[in-house]
Design a protein around this motif. Structure first.
Motif, PDB file in Angstrom:
ATOM      1  N   PRO A 156       0.835  -1.199   0.000  1.00  0.00           N
ATOM      2  CA  PRO A 156       0.000   0.000   0.000  1.00  0.00           C
ATOM      3  C   PRO A 156       0.873   1.253   0.000  1.00  0.00           C
ATOM      4  O   PRO A 156       1.944   1.277   0.593  1.00  0.00           O
ATOM      5  N   VAL A 157       0.392   2.278  -0.694  1.00  0.00           N
ATOM      6  CA  VAL A 157       1.141   3.525  -0.806  1.00  0.00           C
ATOM      7  C   VAL A 157       0.231   4.663  -0.370  1.00  0.00           C
ATOM      8  O   VAL A 157      -0.937   4.710  -0.740  1.00  0.00           O
ATOM      9  N   LEU A 158       0.791   5.552   0.405  1.00  0.00           N
ATOM     10  CA  LEU A 158       0.064   6.737   0.835  1.00  0.00           C
ATOM     11  C   LEU A 158       0.238   7.791  -0.261  1.00  0.00           C
ATOM     12  O   LEU A 158       1.324   8.314  -0.462  1.00  0.00           O
ATOM     13  N   ARG A 159      -0.842   8.077  -0.974  1.00  0.00           N
ATOM     14  CA  ARG A 159      -0.778   8.990  -2.119  1.00  0.00           C
ATOM     15  C   ARG A 159      -1.287  10.369  -1.707  1.00  0.00           C
ATOM     16  O   ARG A 159      -2.473  10.587  -1.548  1.00  0.00           O
ATOM     17  N   PHE A 160      -0.335  11.264  -1.560  1.00  0.00           N
ATOM     18  CA  PHE A 160      -0.677  12.621  -1.160  1.00  0.00           C
ATOM     19  C   PHE A 160      -1.379  13.377  -2.289  1.00  0.00           C
ATOM     20  O   PHE A 160      -2.226  14.222  -2.040  1.00  0.00           O
ATOM     21  N   GLU A 161      -1.026  13.050  -3.535  1.00  0.00           N
ATOM     22  CA  GLU A 161      -1.625  13.758  -4.667  1.00  0.00           C
ATOM     23  C   GLU A 161      -3.133  13.562  -4.707  1.00  0.00           C
ATOM     24  O   GLU A 161      -3.874  14.477  -5.051  1.00  0.00           O
TER      25      GLU A 161
END
Length: 138
Positions: A22-27
């Motif tokens: 899982p990746v935390l996507r700030f965009e």
């Protein structure tokens, strides 16, 4: 167990390797934060807007950690299962290897004895592999 077990293990390892964490996507959060600020800014103080944005970001971080923890636990369980299969295979191979090594030692003794008998027929005869005894026969 057969080498087919190892092929299955390798196949499952490749699948695990291909998984993306899982990746935390700030965009992707940016438009939502802008909408939140636009909605709250006219009627709330700066402090309240900042608190709302902080709460929004903290919630997303908690979701990320929950996803990452679930993914980690699932991957760990799968790796433990694969390790158990490999461990069982290695133990079987070690047992078979020990059997072969034991037979090799027995055959080596028999060959040495046969060569001694051929080169020196006066050598006293002895059985290099003692007969197996059962319980009660001694």
């Amino acid at each position: 167990m057969t080498p087919l077990v190892l092929r299955g293990v390798v196949k499952r390892l490749r699948k695990l390797e291909a998984q993306r964490p899982p990746v935390l996507r700030f965009e992707s959060m940016r438009p939502e934060i802008h909408r939140l600020v636009e909605r709250l800014a006219p009627s709330h103080s700066d402090r309240e807007v900042i608190a709302a944005v902080d709460a929004f970001i903290a919630g997303r971080i908690q979701e990320f950690w929950a996803d990452a923890t679930r993914d980690h636990n699932l991957t760990t369980a799968q790796l433990n299962e694969l390790a158990t299969q490999v461990r069982a295979y290695v133990q079987e191979v070690e047992r078979l290897n020990e059997d072969v090594r034991s037979r090799f030692v027995d055959m080596n003794g028999a060959v040495i004895h046969a060569l001694d008998r051929v080169t020196n027929p006066d050598t006293p005869f002895f059985d290099p592999i003692p007969p197996h005894t059962t319980e009660g026969q001694r």
